[in-house]
Design an enzyme around this catalytic site. Structure first.
Site, PDB file in Angstrom:
ATOM      1  N   SER A  71      12.076 -27.952 -29.765  1.00  0.00           N
ATOM      2  CA  SER A  71      11.165 -29.088 -29.608  1.00  0.00           C
ATOM      3  C   SER A  71       9.957 -28.993 -30.538  1.00  0.00           C
ATOM      4  O   SER A  71       9.423 -30.020 -30.966  1.00  0.00           O
ATOM      5  CB  SER A  71      10.706 -29.204 -28.154  1.00  0.00           C
ATOM      6  OG  SER A  71       9.994 -28.042 -27.763  1.00  0.00           O
ATOM      7  N   THR A 102      25.087 -21.252 -40.318  1.00  0.00           N
ATOM      8  CA  THR A 102      24.559 -22.147 -41.340  1.00  0.00           C
ATOM      9  C   THR A 102      23.812 -23.267 -40.633  1.00  0.00           C
ATOM     10  O   THR A 102      24.367 -23.932 -39.766  1.00  0.00           O
ATOM     11  CB  THR A 102      25.682 -22.729 -42.215  1.00  0.00           C
ATOM     12  OG1 THR A 102      26.331 -21.651 -42.889  1.00  0.00           O
ATOM     13  CG2 THR A 102      25.138 -23.713 -43.235  1.00  0.00           C
ATOM     14  N   LEU A 103      22.554 -23.441 -40.991  1.00  0.00           N
ATOM     15  CA  LEU A 103      21.681 -24.442 -40.382  1.00  0.00           C
ATOM     16  C   LEU A 103      21.431 -25.560 -41.385  1.00  0.00           C
ATOM     17  O   LEU A 103      21.043 -25.287 -42.518  1.00  0.00           O
ATOM     18  CB  LEU A 103      20.336 -23.814 -40.006  1.00  0.00           C
ATOM     19  CG  LEU A 103      20.387 -22.556 -39.146  1.00  0.00           C
ATOM     20  CD1 LEU A 103      19.105 -21.775 -39.274  1.00  0.00           C
ATOM     21  CD2 LEU A 103      20.660 -22.943 -37.713  1.00  0.00           C
ATOM     22  N   GLU A 104      21.636 -26.776 -40.980  1.00  0.00           N
ATOM     23  CA  GLU A 104      21.284 -27.928 -41.814  1.00  0.00           C
ATOM     24  C   GLU A 104      19.999 -28.494 -41.233  1.00  0.00           C
ATOM     25  O   GLU A 104      19.987 -28.970 -40.104  1.00  0.00           O
ATOM     26  CB  GLU A 104      22.398 -28.981 -41.798  1.00  0.00           C
ATOM     27  CG  GLU A 104      23.725 -28.476 -42.300  1.00  0.00           C
ATOM     28  CD  GLU A 104      23.712 -28.047 -43.762  1.00  0.00           C
ATOM     29  OE1 GLU A 104      22.837 -28.497 -44.537  1.00  0.00           O
ATOM     30  OE2 GLU A 104      24.587 -27.262 -44.137  1.00  0.00           O
ATOM     31  N   TYR A 127      38.994 -19.202 -32.803  1.00  0.00           N
ATOM     32  CA  TYR A 127      38.668 -19.382 -34.221  1.00  0.00           C
ATOM     33  C   TYR A 127      39.236 -18.225 -35.046  1.00  0.00           C
ATOM     34  O   TYR A 127      39.755 -18.424 -36.137  1.00  0.00           O
ATOM     35  CB  TYR A 127      37.145 -19.483 -34.398  1.00  0.00           C
ATOM     36  CG  TYR A 127      36.756 -20.042 -35.732  1.00  0.00           C
ATOM     37  CD1 TYR A 127      36.835 -21.399 -35.981  1.00  0.00           C
ATOM     38  CD2 TYR A 127      36.315 -19.216 -36.748  1.00  0.00           C
ATOM     39  CE1 TYR A 127      36.492 -21.926 -37.216  1.00  0.00           C
ATOM     40  CE2 TYR A 127      35.963 -19.731 -37.991  1.00  0.00           C
ATOM     41  CZ  TYR A 127      36.048 -21.088 -38.212  1.00  0.00           C
ATOM     42  OH  TYR A 127      35.711 -21.596 -39.442  1.00  0.00           O
ATOM     43  N   GLN A 147      17.875 -23.508 -30.523  1.00  0.00           N
ATOM     44  CA  GLN A 147      18.293 -22.808 -29.318  1.00  0.00           C
ATOM     45  C   GLN A 147      19.804 -22.866 -29.168  1.00  0.00           C
ATOM     46  O   GLN A 147      20.404 -23.940 -29.257  1.00  0.00           O
ATOM     47  CB  GLN A 147      17.638 -23.413 -28.077  1.00  0.00           C
ATOM     48  CG  GLN A 147      17.990 -22.643 -26.815  1.00  0.00           C
ATOM     49  CD  GLN A 147      17.319 -23.214 -25.587  1.00  0.00           C
ATOM     50  OE1 GLN A 147      17.272 -24.426 -25.399  1.00  0.00           O
ATOM     51  NE2 GLN A 147      16.804 -22.331 -24.747  1.00  0.00           N
TER      52      GLN A 147
END
Length: 182
Positions: free
Chosen positions: A91, A114-116, A151, A135
């Site tokens: 937030s 991997t963060l966009e 996976y 989170q």
């Protein structure tokens, strides 16, 4: 399951990270790629052109509005076969128009996340490395109901991902020295 693991939620002078009420607040690493139009590349999800990114290392990023950044987590995750995760932005950033997009971590997936990260505002924004960014919420299957094909079983192409990269291993490297966060 998580390395390095912060057993308590760290808050003193940083955007919080570590164990939260029902999940884990992961951090963003000081390495990222920024979409750029400097070399007129086209963004194609089936074949990323390395010219569409600029690689930058630093403690803090101050970027123009409406930019997308690809970053990786500080933490390395090993998801058990009976667990699925969903990741949502914190937030702290969401209130500033900073959106973090992450796909679910499937059962037996392993690697850095991997963060966009996108800035939806018309204003420049700062992202702080080694501080909380999103989170992770963990969902456990009932006993006997674990997934049939994980996976790992599928030999997923993102298994054991250790670095932030596009499909091509080459990229334009730009060294940037960023000021220390105050």
């Amino acid at each position: 399951m998580i390395e390095p693991f912060a057993e308590n939620q760290a808050r003193a002078g940083v955007i919080s990270y570590g164990v939260s009420s029902y999940g884990y607040d992961m951090r963003v690493a000081p390495e990222f790629k920024i979409f750029t139009n400097a070399l007129s590349a086209v963004v194609d999800p089936k074949q990323f052109d390395p010219k569409s990114f600029v690689r930058v290392l630093g403690r803090r990023v101050h970027r123009a509005a409406e930019f997308l950044r690809a970053r990786r987590s500080v933490e390395y995750f090993r998801i058990p076969r009976n667990v699925l995760t969903i990741c949502v932005g914190k937030s702290t950033y969401a209130r500033c128009g900073i959106i973090t997009n992450v796909t679910p971590f499937e059962p037996e997936w392993e690697g850095f996340v991997t963060l966009e990260i996108s800035n939806t505002t018309p204003l420049p924004a700062r992202i702080y490395a080694n501080e909380g960014i999103a989170q992770v919420l963990f969902f456990t299957a009932d006993e006997g109901d674990e997934c049939e094909i994980s996976y790992k079983d599928k030999k997923g192409k993102y298994q054991r991902r250790r670095e932030l990269r596009s499909r091509s291993s080459s990229s334009l490297v730009v060294g940037v020295r960023l000021r220390r966060a105050r």
